[in-house]
Enzyme design. Structure first.
Site, mmCIF file in Angstrom:
data_model
loop_
_atom_site.group_PDB
_atom_site.id
_atom_site.type_symbol
_atom_site.label_atom_id
_atom_site.label_comp_id
_atom_site.label_asym_id
_atom_site.label_seq_id
_atom_site.Cartn_x
_atom_site.Cartn_y
_atom_site.Cartn_z
ATOM 1 N N HIS A 122 50.019 40.068 2.295
ATOM 2 C CA HIS A 122 51.265 39.718 1.228
ATOM 3 C C HIS A 122 52.597 39.562 2.206
ATOM 4 O O HIS A 122 52.413 39.892 3.598
ATOM 5 C CB HIS A 122 51.273 40.883 0.331
ATOM 6 C CG HIS A 122 50.405 40.810 -0.939
ATOM 7 N ND1 HIS A 122 50.478 39.696 -1.754
ATOM 8 C CD2 HIS A 122 49.378 41.442 -1.051
ATOM 9 C CE1 HIS A 122 49.475 39.822 -2.639
ATOM 10 N NE2 HIS A 122 48.758 41.039 -2.371
ATOM 11 N N ASP A 123 53.483 39.365 1.593
ATOM 12 C CA ASP A 123 54.841 38.985 2.197
ATOM 13 C C ASP A 123 55.181 40.084 3.219
ATOM 14 O O ASP A 123 55.605 39.530 4.505
ATOM 15 C CB ASP A 123 55.805 38.667 1.087
ATOM 16 C CG ASP A 123 57.384 38.630 1.791
ATOM 17 O OD1 ASP A 123 57.731 37.499 1.815
ATOM 18 O OD2 ASP A 123 57.840 39.703 2.094
ATOM 19 N N ASP A 152 57.116 34.866 1.486
ATOM 20 C CA ASP A 152 56.626 33.919 0.610
ATOM 21 C C ASP A 152 57.320 32.743 0.239
ATOM 22 O O ASP A 152 56.726 31.645 0.201
ATOM 23 C CB ASP A 152 56.524 34.796 -0.731
ATOM 24 C CG ASP A 152 55.423 35.836 -0.665
ATOM 25 O OD1 ASP A 152 54.459 35.690 0.265
ATOM 26 O OD2 ASP A 152 55.329 36.580 -1.702
#
Length: 382
Positions: A122-123, A152
């Site tokens: 994820h980010d 993101d």
């Protein structure tokens, strides 16, 4: 609009790819989001201006439908892990053979190559791998990810949109499409080029949270006001710093020099006490119209009513009353014209889009009955 006539197939995903698709739609592209069938609710909160087609890609017939959409479009935007599209027979090599003008944009965390290419993340993970996360946070605290904005959206969605526009521009010369490999790790690192390239001039010699632009300096920080709100201070240059002191009612002769690093904690204490003595509205009146580089930290509830944002029309409301930022930048001749209608429901435009791409109505009926596609009409609100 700048991207009028460009047809985009966006495979449904989360966060960065939907943002990329929304950017393209805002500036005139016809963006078709390909959703899965039998999904109760779309998770795409950035569906402005898009249409939704629901296809069951677990069937060979559904894959064939998607292939036809892709090869008749200008851009394919896919957010899947490495190898997913190849397993479907819809990888860039296959599709570019059928449509050499196709621009195939791949948006992933780690890119299409490298030992992490197939790894989930994820980010915060991509930001960590970019090196930037090590620089973000307050002194004495853990590194801190600023929401999921840097990897993101800046390093991912926005960078991918730039790549697509660049490829569209190049295609006008060569007549050929190409594959865009957008890695959020590399995109985030690229966004942080200033941090990387300014190390050699001593801007980041201190530890995290102790440098001029990372909350170390008293003149580049936020301060709480008496009503629990905040003011942002960015008075770096001496002439701006003088106006900051003037607005705060402080005499430079009574204070340590601006660039005396060892005195920064004491200056912060003085500024903190001074800002805490009045409300945000009071300080806004003091500093508005000056070059002290002091502004209120606006909440989402405040931002659209601020006079400057009102005058520019920087925020818009859709037909449901939801507020969001106006597309940026503003082009003088071909500005974005964001759609103000509600977001599409899954499969709302399946029939319409498939007919546009050459499918017969009877074939669509047959595919719907077989569960290959899903056509969902919007329900009127009475």
């Amino acid at each position: 609009m700048a991207l009028a006539g460009v047809r985009v197939i966006e495979l449904a995903g989360l966060a960065p790819a939907p943002f990329c698709g929304m950017i393209l739609a805002d500036f005139g592209a016809k963006v078709i989001r390909v959703d899965r069938t039998r999904v109760a609710m779309a998770m795409d909160t950035q569906a402005r201006g898009k249409r939704s087609v629901a296809i069951n890609l677990k069937t060979s017939e559904g894959v064939a439908v998607l292939r036809k959409l892709c090869v008749q479009s200008d851009v394919v935007l896919e957010p899947y892990r490495k190898g997913v599209m190849e397993k479907l027979g819809l990888g860039p090599e296959e599709l570019l053979k059928e449509n050499p003008r196709l621009i195939y944009a791949r948006l992933t965390g780690y890119g299409q190559t490298g030992s992490y290419a197939s790894t989930a993340g994820h980010d915060i993970n991509y930001l960590a791998m970019s090196g930037l996360l090590s620089k973000l946070g307050r002194c004495g605290e853990n590194p801190y990810a600023p929401l999921n904005l840097v990897a993101d959206f800046a390093g991912g969605g926005l960078t991918c949109a730039l790549g697509i526009v660049l490829a569209l521009l190049e295609r006008t010369v060569s007549g050929k499409g190409q594959v865009i490999d957008t890695s959020m790790v590399e995109g985030a690192a690229y966004v942080g080029s200033f941090v990387w390239k300014s190390r050699r001039i001593g801007m980041w010699d201190q530890g995290r949270g102790e440098n001029m632009l990372d909350s170390g300096a008293p003149f580049y920080d936020t301060y709480q006001t008496s009503d629990g709100k905040y003011m942002a201070v960015g008075a770096i240059e001496p002439q701006f710093y003088r106006q900051l002191l003037q607005g705060l009612g402080l005499d430079a002769e009574d204070l340590p020099p601006q660039m005396s690093f060892s005195d920064w904690p004491e200056l912060k204490r003085i500024f903190r006490e001074r800002f805490a003595s009045r409300t945000q509205a009071d300080w806004s009146k003091v500093f508005d119209g000056t070059d002290a580089c002091v502004t209120p930290v606006l909440s989402f509830d405040q931002v659209s009513s601020h006079p400057h944002n009102q005058e520019r029309g920087s925020f818009i409301k859709d037909s449901t009353g939801d507020e969001s930022p106006r597309p940026a930048p503003v082009l003088s001749r071909t500005p974005a014209e964001p759609c103000l209608a509600r977001d599409p429901i899954i499969g709302e435009h399946t029939r319409l889009v498939l007919e546009e791409y050459g499918f017969r109505s009877a074939d669509i009926d047959q595919m719907q009955a077989a569960g290959v596609v899903e056509c969902n009409a919007a329900k009127a609100k009475l």
